[in-house]
Design a protein around this motif. Structure first.
Motif, PDB file in Angstrom:
ATOM      1  N   UNK A 164       0.832  -1.202   0.000  1.00  0.00           N
ATOM      2  CA  UNK A 164       0.000   0.000   0.000  1.00  0.00           C
ATOM      3  C   UNK A 164       0.870   1.257   0.000  1.00  0.00           C
ATOM      4  N   UNK A 165       1.919   1.242   0.806  1.00  0.00           N
ATOM      5  CA  UNK A 165       2.834   2.383   0.867  1.00  0.00           C
ATOM      6  C   UNK A 165       3.560   2.541  -0.469  1.00  0.00           C
ATOM      7  N   UNK A 166       3.978   1.422  -1.058  1.00  0.00           N
ATOM      8  CA  UNK A 166       4.658   1.481  -2.355  1.00  0.00           C
ATOM      9  C   UNK A 166       3.764   2.103  -3.418  1.00  0.00           C
ATOM     10  N   UNK A 167       2.513   1.688  -3.446  1.00  0.00           N
ATOM     11  CA  UNK A 167       1.580   2.249  -4.426  1.00  0.00           C
ATOM     12  C   UNK A 167       1.461   3.755  -4.214  1.00  0.00           C
ATOM     13  N   UNK A 168       1.290   4.156  -2.969  1.00  0.00           N
ATOM     14  CA  UNK A 168       1.156   5.580  -2.656  1.00  0.00           C
ATOM     15  C   UNK A 168       2.404   6.357  -3.086  1.00  0.00           C
ATOM     16  N   UNK A 169       3.583   5.820  -2.760  1.00  0.00           N
ATOM     17  CA  UNK A 169       4.830   6.494  -3.133  1.00  0.00           C
ATOM     18  C   UNK A 169       5.008   6.533  -4.651  1.00  0.00           C
ATOM     19  N   UNK A 170       4.705   5.438  -5.315  1.00  0.00           N
ATOM     20  CA  UNK A 170       4.822   5.404  -6.779  1.00  0.00           C
ATOM     21  C   UNK A 170       3.879   6.422  -7.408  1.00  0.00           C
ATOM     22  N   UNK A 171       2.677   6.544  -6.849  1.00  0.00           N
ATOM     23  CA  UNK A 171       1.736   7.543  -7.365  1.00  0.00           C
ATOM     24  C   UNK A 171       2.234   8.964  -7.113  1.00  0.00           C
ATOM     25  N   UNK A 172       2.846   9.195  -5.956  1.00  0.00           N
ATOM     26  CA  UNK A 172       3.400  10.523  -5.666  1.00  0.00           C
ATOM     27  C   UNK A 172       4.534  10.860  -6.629  1.00  0.00           C
ATOM     28  N   UNK A 173       5.389   9.893  -6.895  1.00  0.00           N
ATOM     29  CA  UNK A 173       6.496  10.117  -7.835  1.00  0.00           C
ATOM     30  C   UNK A 173       5.941  10.369  -9.230  1.00  0.00           C
ATOM     31  N   UNK A 174       4.936   9.596  -9.621  1.00  0.00           N
ATOM     32  CA  UNK A 174       4.310   9.783 -10.925  1.00  0.00           C
ATOM     33  C   UNK A 174       3.696  11.170 -11.018  1.00  0.00           C
ATOM     34  N   UNK A 175       3.040  11.609  -9.952  1.00  0.00           N
ATOM     35  CA  UNK A 175       2.460  12.965  -9.939  1.00  0.00           C
ATOM     36  C   UNK A 175       3.551  14.018 -10.064  1.00  0.00           C
TER      37      UNK A 175
END
Length: 188
Positions: A43-54
């Motif tokens: 869950x944290x990885x998804x959130x971080x990956x989405x933040x990096x993508x943003x």
């Protein structure tokens, strides 16, 4: 005697079950904890990956905004400082490259697609705009059109990248995601 054998077997069975519980109980609890931690990490990885993508998308949008602003400034006769332009473009490109490199840590392997599909057209558009900045009055109309076309090409490629990133994140994390709808862009 039958009762004594049954009692003995029951005692041995109870001891074996107790021993197995003593060994496997903590192992089961540890496994449940690890599964929960693994789920939390994902869950944290998804959130971080989405933040990096943003962050990647934002830096790309800022690049486009700055390119269009400089293009408009030159067209209306405002002077543009070449050093400021280069610093701004270099900074935004560096932010984008760092974001792409950080995404690789999350098993999102888009770096080759990004470098070949985004950074080369960005560099080409920047070079043309540098030429126009250096000789704003002598730049032919064809160069203005080429710059605007190059900026639109980068816009289009950035949105293709969005789709690739969404697919990569969906595949890597088993998430169901969609890309935002792309708005029609006016010419530069």
């Amino acid at each position: 005697m039958d009762q004594a054998i049954v009692a003995g077997v029951s005692a041995v069975g109870g001891t074996v079950i107790g021993a197995l519980g003593a060994v496997f109980g903590p192992l089961l609890a540890q496994r449940r904890t690890q599964d929960h931690e693994r789920r939390t990490l994902t869950d944290r990885d998804v959130r971080e990956a989405l933040e990096i993508t943003a962050h990647l998308r934002t830096a790309g949008a800022m690049w486009e905004r700055d390119m269009r602003r400089v293009l408009r400034d030159i067209r209306v006769g405002r002077s543009v400082d070449l050093r400021e332009f280069d610093d701004s473009m270099r900074s935004l490109e560096q932010e984008m490259r760092q974001s792409v490199n950080r995404l690789v840590a999350y098993r999102l392997h888009v770096s080759r697609q990004v470098s070949g599909r985004v950074f080369l057209p960005m560099g080409r558009a920047e070079d043309m705009l540098r030429e126009a900045i250096s000789d704003a009055h002598g730049s032919p109309d064809a160069l203005w059109r080429e710059i605007a076309d190059a900026i639109r090409e980068v816009w289009s490629i950035r949105h293709e990248l969005d789709e690739v990133l969404v697919q990569e994140i969906s595949t890597a994390f088993g998430a169901t995601m969609t890309t935002p709808p792309h708005r029609f862009r006016r010419s530069a």
